[in-house]
Design a protein around this motif. Structure first.
Motif, short mmCIF file in Angstrom:
data_model
loop_
_atom_site.label_atom_id
_atom_site.label_comp_id
_atom_site.label_asym_id
_atom_site.label_seq_id
_atom_site.Cartn_x
_atom_site.Cartn_y
_atom_site.Cartn_z
N ARG A 10 0.84 -1.20 0.00
CA ARG A 10 0.00 0.00 0.00
C ARG A 10 0.87 1.24 0.00
O ARG A 10 1.84 1.33 0.75
CB ARG A 10 -0.93 0.01 1.21
N VAL A 11 0.48 2.20 -0.83
CA VAL A 11 1.16 3.48 -0.92
C VAL A 11 0.09 4.56 -1.03
O VAL A 11 -0.86 4.41 -1.80
CB VAL A 11 2.10 3.55 -2.15
N THR A 12 0.24 5.63 -0.26
CA THR A 12 -0.67 6.76 -0.38
C THR A 12 0.03 7.87 -1.15
O THR A 12 1.12 8.31 -0.78
CB THR A 12 -1.11 7.28 1.00
N VAL A 13 -0.59 8.30 -2.23
CA VAL A 13 -0.02 9.29 -3.14
C VAL A 13 -0.78 10.60 -2.99
O VAL A 13 -2.02 10.62 -3.02
CB VAL A 13 -0.10 8.80 -4.60
N ALA A 14 -0.06 11.69 -2.86
CA ALA A 14 -0.69 13.01 -2.74
C ALA A 14 -1.06 13.53 -4.13
O ALA A 14 -0.50 14.51 -4.64
CB ALA A 14 0.24 13.98 -2.03
N ALA A 15 -2.00 12.84 -4.74
CA ALA A 15 -2.51 13.23 -6.07
C ALA A 15 -3.90 12.64 -6.21
O ALA A 15 -4.21 11.59 -5.62
CB ALA A 15 -1.59 12.71 -7.18
N PRO A 16 -4.77 13.28 -7.00
CA PRO A 16 -6.13 12.77 -7.18
C PRO A 16 -6.15 11.40 -7.85
O PRO A 16 -5.22 11.04 -8.59
CB PRO A 16 -6.79 13.83 -8.08
N LEU A 109 6.03 1.22 -6.95
CA LEU A 109 4.94 2.05 -6.42
C LEU A 109 5.48 3.27 -5.69
O LEU A 109 4.86 4.34 -5.72
CB LEU A 109 4.04 1.22 -5.50
N GLN A 110 6.64 3.14 -5.05
CA GLN A 110 7.26 4.32 -4.45
C GLN A 110 7.75 5.27 -5.52
O GLN A 110 7.71 6.50 -5.36
CB GLN A 110 8.40 3.91 -3.52
N GLN A 111 8.23 4.73 -6.64
CA GLN A 111 8.64 5.60 -7.75
C GLN A 111 7.43 6.26 -8.41
O GLN A 111 7.53 7.41 -8.87
CB GLN A 111 9.45 4.79 -8.76
N LEU A 112 6.31 5.56 -8.46
CA LEU A 112 5.07 6.17 -8.94
C LEU A 112 4.70 7.36 -8.05
O LEU A 112 4.37 8.45 -8.55
CB LEU A 112 3.95 5.13 -8.92
N ARG A 113 4.73 7.14 -6.76
CA ARG A 113 4.43 8.23 -5.82
C ARG A 113 5.40 9.40 -6.01
O ARG A 113 4.99 10.56 -6.05
CB ARG A 113 4.52 7.69 -4.39
N PHE A 114 6.69 9.10 -6.16
CA PHE A 114 7.69 10.15 -6.32
C PHE A 114 7.44 10.93 -7.61
O PHE A 114 7.52 12.17 -7.62
CB PHE A 114 9.08 9.53 -6.34
N PHE A 115 7.16 10.23 -8.69
CA PHE A 115 6.88 10.88 -9.98
C PHE A 115 5.73 11.87 -9.85
O PHE A 115 5.82 13.03 -10.27
CB PHE A 115 6.58 9.80 -11.02
N LEU A 116 4.63 11.44 -9.22
CA LEU A 116 3.45 12.29 -9.16
C LEU A 116 3.60 13.42 -8.16
O LEU A 116 3.08 14.52 -8.38
CB LEU A 116 2.23 11.43 -8.81
N GLU A 117 4.31 13.19 -7.07
CA GLU A 117 4.42 14.21 -6.04
C GLU A 117 5.57 15.17 -6.25
O GLU A 117 5.47 16.36 -5.90
CB GLU A 117 4.58 13.55 -4.66
N ARG A 118 6.68 14.69 -6.83
CA ARG A 118 7.89 15.52 -6.88
C ARG A 118 8.36 15.85 -8.29
O ARG A 118 9.00 16.88 -8.49
CB ARG A 118 9.03 14.80 -6.13
N GLN A 119 8.09 14.97 -9.26
CA GLN A 119 8.63 15.18 -10.60
C GLN A 119 7.60 14.90 -11.69
O GLN A 119 7.86 14.16 -12.64
CB GLN A 119 9.86 14.28 -10.81
N PRO A 120 6.41 15.48 -11.61
CA PRO A 120 5.38 15.19 -12.62
C PRO A 120 5.80 15.66 -14.01
O PRO A 120 6.03 16.84 -14.23
CB PRO A 120 4.16 15.95 -12.11
N GLY A 121 5.92 14.72 -14.91
CA GLY A 121 6.26 15.07 -16.29
C GLY A 121 7.73 15.26 -16.57
O GLY A 121 8.13 15.39 -17.73
N ALA A 122 8.58 15.27 -15.55
CA ALA A 122 10.01 15.52 -15.77
C ALA A 122 10.69 14.25 -16.27
O ALA A 122 10.47 13.17 -15.73
CB ALA A 122 10.66 15.99 -14.48
N PRO A 123 11.52 14.35 -17.32
CA PRO A 123 12.25 13.17 -17.78
C PRO A 123 13.30 12.76 -16.76
O PRO A 123 13.94 13.61 -16.14
CB PRO A 123 12.89 13.64 -19.09
#
Length: 250
Positions: A10-16, A109-123
């Motif tokens: 389980r991971v909670t992501v700060a995104a809708p 899943l932690q990388q998914l969370r990181f992508f959405l919370e800290r680096q959305p769209g960044a290569p």
């Protein structure tokens, strides 16, 4: 294996919820968080997420990879992501990799969370390192992160990682993995894993996955070379692939 025995991550992501769903169903987004830079990454994404999958877009549920089941649910302003592993025995060719795939999902899943919370769209550009631990020093103390590893998620840290002074914050901790953000890598992410040798895996396993953002070619090459030299002298590669770092063919 009973339903209750199946591993649950389980991971909670700060995104809708809708935003997290798109990150699971759009290939260009999946490439930002799943796995690491590799010529076979696109084929792996296609195999896992777009072959033999079962999705219910309305319920925000997704079944992938021989029975792994992902559910998205609102959690305040964010999203709770729950992944329940498939039972053992569903696909015998995957059973030898079962625990490794569970650890892989924990990382992703932690990388998914990181992508959405800290680096959305960044290569991103990654450095992936894997090796054996038999006769090798424990990874966290060797990296100078043993004291950091007991700090709560979100707490600040400073350390010298493979010869580089860095700072960041604790991102997550699980039974076998530890993750921290790293400011010097363009607000990047380091995930490390370490297991002692066992009867099933007498060589043991160690892994480091560095996700970097915005580094120029020289800086990225220096980082990859320095970590490769540091790692290779401590956690040498085995004669064959480490289970979990090379998936069975479809």
């Amino acid at each position: 294996m009973t339903e209750q025995d199946r591993p649950v991550i389980r991971v909670t992501v700060a995104a809708p919820v809708d935003e997290v769903w798109r990150a699971l169903r759009e290939k260009d987004k999946i490439r930002h968080w799943h796995g690491w830079d590799d010529p076979g990454l696109d084929a792996e994404i296609d195999l896992i997420y777009f072959q033999s999958f079962v999705e219910d877009e309305g319920a925000r549920t997704l079944g992938v990879q021989e029975g792994d089941h992902i559910v998205l649910e609102p959690d305040g302003d964010g999203t709770r992501v729950t992944l329940t592993r498939a039972p053992r025995g569903v696909s015998p060719e995957w059973d030898a990799y079962y625990d490794d795939i569970t650890e892989g999902w924990t990382t992703f899943l932690q990388q998914l969370r990181f992508f959405l919370e800290r680096q959305p769209g960044a290569p991103r550009r990654t450095v992936f390192l894997a090796g054996t631990t038999a006769g090798a020093p424990p990874l966290l103390p060797e990296l100078g992160l043993d004291g950091v590893a007991v700090q709560p998620a979100g707490s600040a840290f400073e350390a010298r990682l493979a010869g580089q002074d860095v700072k960041g914050e604790v991102w997550f901790r699980s039974a076998h993995q530890f993750g921290v953000t790293v400011d010097a890598w363009g607000d990047g992410l380091l995930v490390v894993a370490y297991t002692e040798p066992t009867a099933e895996k007498p060589a043991g396993t160690a892994m480091a996955l560095l996700s970097t953002y915005g580094l120029d070619e020289a800086a990225y090459a220096e980082l990859a070379g320095r970590w490769g030299a540091w790692w290779g002298g401590r956690y040498p590669a085995p004669a064959g692939p480490i289970p979990g770092t090379e998936a069975p063919e479809a």
